[in-house]
Design a protein around this motif. Structure first.
Motif, mmCIF file in Angstrom:
data_model
loop_
_atom_site.group_PDB
_atom_site.id
_atom_site.type_symbol
_atom_site.label_atom_id
_atom_site.label_comp_id
_atom_site.label_asym_id
_atom_site.label_seq_id
_atom_site.Cartn_x
_atom_site.Cartn_y
_atom_site.Cartn_z
ATOM 1 N N ALA A 1 0.830 -1.207 0.000
ATOM 2 C CA ALA A 1 0.000 0.000 0.000
ATOM 3 C C ALA A 1 0.864 1.257 0.000
ATOM 4 O O ALA A 1 0.580 2.226 -0.724
ATOM 5 C CB ALA A 1 -0.937 -0.006 1.201
ATOM 6 N N ALA A 2 1.917 1.249 0.800
ATOM 7 C CA ALA A 2 2.804 2.418 0.856
ATOM 8 C C ALA A 2 3.517 2.626 -0.472
ATOM 9 O O ALA A 2 3.630 3.756 -0.973
ATOM 10 C CB ALA A 2 3.816 2.244 1.983
ATOM 11 N N GLN A 3 4.002 1.543 -1.075
ATOM 12 C CA GLN A 3 4.686 1.669 -2.362
ATOM 13 C C GLN A 3 3.714 2.061 -3.470
ATOM 14 O O GLN A 3 4.070 2.832 -4.379
ATOM 15 C CB GLN A 3 5.395 0.365 -2.704
ATOM 16 C CG GLN A 3 6.559 0.041 -1.780
ATOM 17 C CD GLN A 3 7.380 -1.137 -2.267
ATOM 18 O OE1 GLN A 3 7.373 -1.482 -3.448
ATOM 19 N NE2 GLN A 3 8.107 -1.771 -1.345
ATOM 20 N N ALA A 4 2.494 1.550 -3.402
ATOM 21 C CA ALA A 4 1.487 1.908 -4.399
ATOM 22 C C ALA A 4 1.159 3.396 -4.326
ATOM 23 O O ALA A 4 1.010 4.072 -5.357
ATOM 24 C CB ALA A 4 0.221 1.083 -4.197
ATOM 25 N N ALA A 5 1.022 3.919 -3.114
ATOM 26 C CA ALA A 5 0.748 5.345 -2.950
ATOM 27 C C ALA A 5 1.893 6.183 -3.506
ATOM 28 O O ALA A 5 1.674 7.197 -4.185
ATOM 29 C CB ALA A 5 0.512 5.669 -1.474
#
Length: 378
Positions: A43-47
Motif C-alpha cells: 500500500a505504501a509503495q502503491a501510494a
C-alpha cells in the motif's frame, strides 16, 4: 492460438519461482483488525508510485468500491458517469438499494456534470465518480473534474484500472504515455494533497490479482479502519501481495522498456488497421486513441460478430463485447510481449476474413464510408 484477449498490458505473469515460499496463503483475520504485513508495504509503495499520500490494498476493486461508497454515501452527494465500469456501478447499486440517491451525468460531459453539482443535493459536497478514460481510451479531463469538486468542497473518485502501469508523469510528444506508469494523477500533473481517490485493479498492466485505493491520508485511514469489507474480509492473499510487490520491482527495473514495446506494438496495429479500412474493410471504425485495448466495430452487429468468429477459426483469439447501444465490438488487446509477427498475423487474418463477412445491408451502406476514425467523445 495467438491471444489478443487478455489485459496483461505489460506482459507480467509472476510465476511461482519469482514469488518465493510463504507459510500461509491468508491470515484469516479481518484486514481492519490486522492487515497482512505485506499489505502495508504494498500500500505504501502503491501510494508513492501513484503520487498519493496514503494507500490501502484489498482482494478486488469490488471490495474497495463497497468501502468507498458506503462511507461517501453518508457525507456526500454521489454523482457518477453513466458509463462507469460495471464493478464501480455494483458498488453504487449497493448503496442505492439502501435508499441512497445517485445522480448520473452523461459520459465525460463536463457541462452535464456541472449542472448536477450545482443542484447542491441538500448542501452535501459532491463525490464525482468516473473512470480514468473515456469510452475510446482518451484520458478524462481530471484537472477540470477536480476543479469542480474543490469549488464545492467535494472529492473525485477515479477507477483508473485501465491506465495504472501505462500512463505516467511528464507526457510529451516523444513519450505520450509519460514515465513511470503511476497512472492518472501523475499523468495529469496533480499533487498528492488533492481530494482524489484512485481505485485500481492490478490485474491489468501489473498482472496481480488484487486492488489498491490511494488518496488523502485522513480518508484512507478512515476507510482502512471502518470500511465494511475491511471489517469482514481478510487482506489480499500472500501470493497476490507478493505478485504485486514483484510487479512494482519489475516496473522499476523494466517498466520503461516494456511500455516502449507496448507503444510500438500498438502503433503497428493501428497503422495496419488503417490500411485495412482503406482497402478491404471500409466500414471499420477505428480509434485514434493510443490505448492497448482497441475496440473494432463494423457497420452491422452481424459483420462484427462474424469478424470475431472468423478470426478465432484462423487461430486468433479476441474478445467480443456487447455495447450499451446494442452493438458489438471486437476487443483487440495489445501487450508488451506481442512480437511484430503476431500483430502482422492478426492483420492478415482480418484481411482474409473480410471477404467472408455478411454483406452490408442497403440501408446501412447508404451513407458510404461508416466510421473511418472515431472522434473523441466530448
Amino acid at each position: 492460438m495467438i491471444d489478443f484477449s487478455t489485459a496483461l498490458y505489460l506482459g507480467l505473469t509472476h510465476p511461482a519461482r519469482q514469488l518465493g515460499c510463504y507459510p500461509a496463503l491468508t491470515t484469516g483475520t479481518p484486514a481492519s483488525l490486522a492487515a497482512a504485513p505485506l499489505a502495508r508495504v504494498l500500500a505504501a509503495q502503491a501510494a508513492g508510485l501513484q503520487g498519493c499520500e496514503a494507500g490501502m490494498a484489498a482482494p478486488s476493486t469490488l471490495h474497495l468500491a463497497i468501502d468507498v461508497f458506503d462511507k461517501l454515501a453518508r457525507t456526500h452527494a454521489l454523482i457518477a458517469d453513466e458509463s462507469i465500469y460495471p464493478i464501480m456501478r455494483w458498488g453504487l447499486e449497493r448503496v442505492m438499494g439502501m435508499g441512497v440517491p445517485v445522480a448520473w451525468f452523461r459520459h465525460a460531459d463536463l457541462a452535464d456534470l456541472s449542472r448536477h453539482v450545482r443542484q447542491r443535493w441538500g448542501g452535501r459536497p459532491p463525490a464525482i465518480i468516473t473512470d480514468a478514460t473515456r469510452r475510446e481510451g482518451a484520458p478524462v479531463q481530471l484537472a477540470r473534474y477536480l476543479k469542480l469538486a474543490r469549488k464545492h468542497g467535494g472529492v473525485v473518485v477515479v477507477d483508473h484500472s485501465q491506465v495504472l502501469g501505462v500512463l505516467g508523469e511528464q507526457p510529451s510528444l516523444l513519450m505520450p504515455w509519460g514515465r513511470g506508469g503511476g497512472g492518472a494523477l501523475r499523468h495529469a500533473g496533480l499533487g498528492a494533497n488533492e481530494p482524489i481517490l484512485l481505485l485500481a485493479s492490478w490485474s491489468k498492466a501489473f498482472g496481480a490479482p488484487l486492488a489498491t485505493l490511494c488518496g488523502p491520508l485522513t480518508l484512507i485511514s478512515d476507510l482502512a479502519r471502518e470500511g465494511p469489507t475491511q471489517s469482514h474480509c481478510s487482506s489480499a492473499s500472500e501470493a497476490a501481495l507478493r505478485a504485486g510487490l514483484n510487479a512494482l520491482a519489475l516496473n522499476r527495473q523494466h517498466g520503461g522498456r516494456l511500455r516502449q514495446n507496448l507503444w510500438q506494438a500498438l502503433r503497428r496495429l493501428q497503422q495496419g488497421l488503417r490500411r485495412l479500412a482503406r482497402s478491404v474493410l471500409p466500414d471499420l471504425r477505428l480509434s485514434r486513441q493510443p490505448h492497448p485495448m482497441q475496440h473494432l466495430c463494423l457497420a452491422t452487429a452481424a459483420r462484427t460478430q462474424a469478424l470475431h468468429s472468423g478470426l478465432r477459426e484462423l487461430g486468433i483469439r479476441t474478445a467480443l463485447l456487447r455495447q450499451r447501444d446494442g452493438r458489438y465490438a471486437v476487443a483487440v488487446i495489445v501487450r508488451a510481449d506481442h512480437p511484430a509477427s503476431e500483430i502482422d498475423a492478426l492483420l492478415r487474418a482480418m484481411a482474409t476474413v473480410a471477404s467472408r463477412l455478411p454483406a452490408v445491408s442497403d440501408q446501412a451502406s447508404a451513407g458510404g464510408r461508416f466510421f473511418l476514425e472515431e472522434r473523441e467523445h466530448v
